[in-house]
Write an enzyme that holds these catalytic residues in place. Structure first.
Site, mmCIF file in Angstrom:
data_model
loop_
_atom_site.group_PDB
_atom_site.id
_atom_site.type_symbol
_atom_site.label_atom_id
_atom_site.label_comp_id
_atom_site.label_asym_id
_atom_site.label_seq_id
_atom_site.Cartn_x
_atom_site.Cartn_y
_atom_site.Cartn_z
ATOM 1 N N GLU A 296 37.444 44.215 37.496
ATOM 2 C CA GLU A 296 36.712 44.172 38.764
ATOM 3 C C GLU A 296 36.294 45.559 39.256
ATOM 4 O OE1 GLU A 296 35.472 41.662 39.677
ATOM 5 O OE2 GLU A 296 36.735 39.954 39.155
ATOM 6 N N HIS B 35 44.420 36.812 44.510
ATOM 7 C CA HIS B 35 44.126 35.396 44.297
ATOM 8 C C HIS B 35 45.142 34.582 45.097
ATOM 9 C CE1 HIS B 35 42.126 36.225 40.084
ATOM 10 N NE2 HIS B 35 41.496 36.810 41.089
ATOM 11 N N HIS C 242 37.057 31.988 43.324
ATOM 12 C CA HIS C 242 37.670 33.142 42.673
ATOM 13 C C HIS C 242 38.889 33.660 43.436
ATOM 14 C CE1 HIS C 242 36.885 37.310 40.614
ATOM 15 N NE2 HIS C 242 38.165 37.151 40.901
#
Length: 223
Positions: A80, A101, A163
Site C-alpha cells: 500500500e 482491516h 477493503h
C-alpha cells in the site's frame, strides 16, 4: 540518521505492534508509515509480509514520496505504499498514516456504507467516516480514491470499500487513536443498527465536541 529519526522509527514499530496487540490488524494485514522528520519528501513504512511481532527498526523501508523508490532498507515496502505516498503528497499536515482491516469498520466498508455520527468520538475524524470507491489493493487508483474520500469529507479517516480503513494524523499517536476511534464508532453504529434505529449528532454538536477535544488529546499525547 539523526536521533529524532531513530526515535520516530521506534515509535512506528511500537504503533505497529499495538495495532496487532489490540486486534486492529491480524496476520500481516494493514500497514503503518511516518513522514521522515528530517526529510519531509520521504517516508518510512512497514515492510511487506512480515508478522508484526517480528518487525524491527531494521525492517522498515524509507521511500521517496515523488518517485516511490525505496531509498533505505533491504525489505520490500508495503503493497500500500502508493496510498501512503499519495496522502503525504496531497496533505502537508499529515505526518503519519495507519491502515487497518479492523473488523467492524471493515464490515461497513464491505457494505459500502459510511459510518455516521452515532457517537461524539467521531468528531475527531470528521462529521462522518466516508467511503472511498473500490480499487485493487496497492494500486494508484486506490491511492487516488482514498485521498479523494479524505478531501471530500474533510476527514482524518476513511473506509476503503471492500477493503479496510485508513486514519491519518499529525503524529503516529494521533493516527493510531483515530484508527481506534473508527473501529469503536463502527461497533456502536452496528449495535444501534441491530437495535433498529440510531440518533445522529448534528454538525453543531460535533463542532462543540471538537472544542473540548483539544485538551483531552494533548494530555493523551503527553503521556
Amino acid at each position: 540518521m539523526g536521533e529524532c529519526v531513530v526515535e520516530e522509527l521506534k515509535e512506528l514499530i511500537h504503533t505497529a505492534k499495538e495495532l496487532y496487540r489490540t486486534g486492529l490488524v491480524r496476520g500481516t494485514s494493514g500497514n503503518v508509515s511516518v513522514r521522515d522528520p528530517e526529510s519531509p519528501g520521504r517516508m518510512w513504512i512497514t515492510p511487506s509480509a512480515i508478522p508484526y511481532d517480528e518487525i524491527t527498526v531494521e525492517d522498515l523501508v524509507q521511500v521517496d514520496l515523488e518517485s516511490g523508490t525505496p531509498v533505505r532498507g533491504s525489505r520490500k515496502p508495503s503493497s500500500e505504499t502508493p496510498m501512503h505516498r499519495a496522502i503525504y503528497r496531497l496533505r502537508s499536515d499529515v505526518r503519519a498514516v495507519v491502515h487497518t482491516h479492523s473488523t467492524y469498520a471493515t464490515m461497513f466498508a464491505c457494505a459500502g456504507e459510511e459510518i455516521p455520527a452515532v457517537h461524539y468520538l467521531i468528531a475527531e475524524i470528521g462529521d462522518r467516516v466516508p467511503v472511498a470507491d473500490y480499487a485493487v489493493y496497492g494500486s494508484e487508483e486506490l491511492a487516488r480514491n482514498a485521498v479523494e474520500a479524505l478531501r471530500r469529507a474533510g476527514a482524518n479517516g476513511a473506509l476503503l470499500k471492500n477493503h479496510g480503513v485508513i486514519a491519518v494524523g499529525e503524529s503516529l499517536s494521533k493516527a493510531y487513536v483515530r484508527a481506534e476511534i473508527i473501529e469503536t464508532v463502527a461497533q456502536l453504529a452496528f449495535g444501534a443498527k441491530m437495535i433498529g434505529r440510531w440518533e445522529l449528532l448534528t454538525p453543531e454538536q460535533l463542532e462543540e465536541t471538537r472544542k473540548n477535544f483539544g485538551s483531552y488529546f494533548a494530555a493523551r499525547e503527553d503521556r
